[in-house]
Scaffold this motif. Structure first.
Motif, PDB file in Angstrom:
ATOM      1  N   PRO A 179       7.977 -45.192   5.842  1.00 47.56           N
ATOM      2  CA  PRO A 179       8.690 -44.069   5.251  1.00 47.56           C
ATOM      3  C   PRO A 179       8.564 -42.814   6.091  1.00 47.56           C
ATOM      4  O   PRO A 179       7.787 -42.761   7.059  1.00 47.56           O
ATOM      5  N   ALA A 180       9.318 -41.806   5.687  1.00 48.00           N
ATOM      6  CA  ALA A 180       9.156 -40.451   6.208  1.00 48.00           C
ATOM      7  C   ALA A 180       9.335 -39.492   5.046  1.00 48.00           C
ATOM      8  O   ALA A 180      10.159 -39.729   4.157  1.00 48.00           O
ATOM      9  N   LEU A 181       8.566 -38.422   5.053  1.00 46.73           N
ATOM     10  CA  LEU A 181       8.655 -37.391   4.024  1.00 46.73           C
ATOM     11  C   LEU A 181       9.144 -36.108   4.674  1.00 46.73           C
ATOM     12  O   LEU A 181       8.657 -35.719   5.737  1.00 46.73           O
ATOM     13  N   VAL A 182      10.100 -35.466   4.024  1.00 45.91           N
ATOM     14  CA  VAL A 182      10.561 -34.148   4.453  1.00 45.91           C
ATOM     15  C   VAL A 182      10.280 -33.179   3.314  1.00 45.91           C
ATOM     16  O   VAL A 182      10.772 -33.358   2.203  1.00 45.91           O
TER      17      VAL A 182
ATOM     18  N   TYR B 153      18.057 -40.448  13.457  1.00 42.66           N
ATOM     19  CA  TYR B 153      16.890 -40.588  12.594  1.00 42.66           C
ATOM     20  C   TYR B 153      15.600 -40.345  13.372  1.00 42.66           C
ATOM     21  O   TYR B 153      14.712 -39.607  12.924  1.00 42.66           O
ATOM     22  N   VAL B 154      15.504 -40.941  14.546  1.00 43.01           N
ATOM     23  CA  VAL B 154      14.290 -40.786  15.364  1.00 43.01           C
ATOM     24  C   VAL B 154      14.123 -39.336  15.809  1.00 43.01           C
ATOM     25  O   VAL B 154      13.016 -38.787  15.776  1.00 43.01           O
ATOM     26  N   ALA B 155      15.209 -38.702  16.201  1.00 43.72           N
ATOM     27  CA  ALA B 155      15.127 -37.334  16.703  1.00 43.72           C
ATOM     28  C   ALA B 155      14.882 -36.322  15.598  1.00 43.72           C
ATOM     29  O   ALA B 155      14.104 -35.378  15.765  1.00 43.72           O
ATOM     30  N   ALA B 156      15.523 -36.516  14.456  1.00 46.94           N
ATOM     31  CA  ALA B 156      15.500 -35.478  13.427  1.00 46.94           C
ATOM     32  C   ALA B 156      14.506 -35.734  12.299  1.00 46.94           C
ATOM     33  O   ALA B 156      14.054 -34.790  11.651  1.00 46.94           O
ATOM     34  N   ILE B 157      14.147 -37.016  12.079  1.00 48.34           N
ATOM     35  CA  ILE B 157      13.345 -37.341  10.900  1.00 48.34           C
ATOM     36  C   ILE B 157      11.978 -37.907  11.257  1.00 48.34           C
ATOM     37  O   ILE B 157      10.945 -37.390  10.832  1.00 48.34           O
ATOM     38  N   ASN B 158      11.954 -38.996  12.028  1.00 50.47           N
ATOM     39  CA  ASN B 158      10.685 -39.678  12.267  1.00 50.47           C
ATOM     40  C   ASN B 158      10.616 -40.223  13.690  1.00 50.47           C
ATOM     41  O   ASN B 158      11.207 -41.259  13.987  1.00 50.47           O
TER      42      ASN B 158
END
Length: 214
Positions: free
Chosen positions: A54-57, A43-48
């Protein structure tokens, strides 16, 4: 678009409100912060990289931090606008929103409360007193700002803004934590009005796919 969210996260709640107000479809990706999924390496490496929700993609674009996400949504999907363009109303909305986002939320979020309890050894009663103190300080400021500059059924006029997106989750969390909020009369009038709006209802924690009653 995808939203990485936890149902009880007030910052995620802000973004869910903004998405609902703008009528933007978004694939909900639950991240259970209670068990540390936000700190998982993938999650930390690929998303946030900030290891929070939250995180938005949006396609190849990844973004964390609720205030930045809502500003991005406003830039890409400006109707309805949540952050006014004119200088003075923009400043008022950001002033109130940042009382919540900068003064109340950071000292009362889950990782701070866990550090107080697990590392510093405060009692549950002391932790609750801490939470109530910062809610009182922050909502007192919100109430004064609304008394001086607020108008209409929302924080600032006849349409919801970023200020309302921040206010509603903060009140919901404060009530969940047993805080006394009714004495903030103007603040609570805005909160009750917002809770009747379909977009705010759609964003409520209990309506999210990862909701649990505990």
């Amino acid at each position: 678009m995808q939203i990485y969210s936890f149902f009880n996260s007030s910052t995620s709640y802000r973004v869910r409100i903004a998405l609902a107000l703008k009528g933007l479809p978004c694939d909900y990706q639950p991240v259970n912060i209670r068990v540390g999924e936000h700190r998982a390496a993938d999650y930390v490496a690929a998303i946030n990289p900030s290891a929070v929700v939250p995180a938005l993609v949006d396609g190849d674009f990844h973004l964390g931090q609720s205030m930045a996400i809502i500003d991005y949504l406003d830039a890409c999907h400006p109707e309805p606008r949540l952050i006014p363009q004119a200088a003075e109303p923009r400043a008022r909305v950001l002033e109130l929103a940042n009382v919540i986002a900068c003064d109340i939320h950071p000292v009362n979020n889950m990782r701070i409360l866990r550090y107080l309890q697990d590392t510093l050894g405060v009692t549950p009663e002391q932790k609750d007193a801490w939470y109530q103190h910062w809610v009182d300080e922050g909502l007192g400021a919100v109430e004064r700002l609304l008394a001086q500059h607020g108008r209409g059924p929302w924080c600032f006029g006849d349409q919801p803004t970023l200020a309302d997106c921040c206010l509603v989750p903060q009140i919901a969390n404060a009530q969940r934590m047993g805080c006394r909020t009714e004495r903030f009369e103007r603040t609570m009038a805005v909160y009750r009005h917002a809770c009747e709006h379909p977009a705010f209802q759609q964003a409520e924690p209990q309506r999210q796919p990862d909701y649990t009653a505990r």
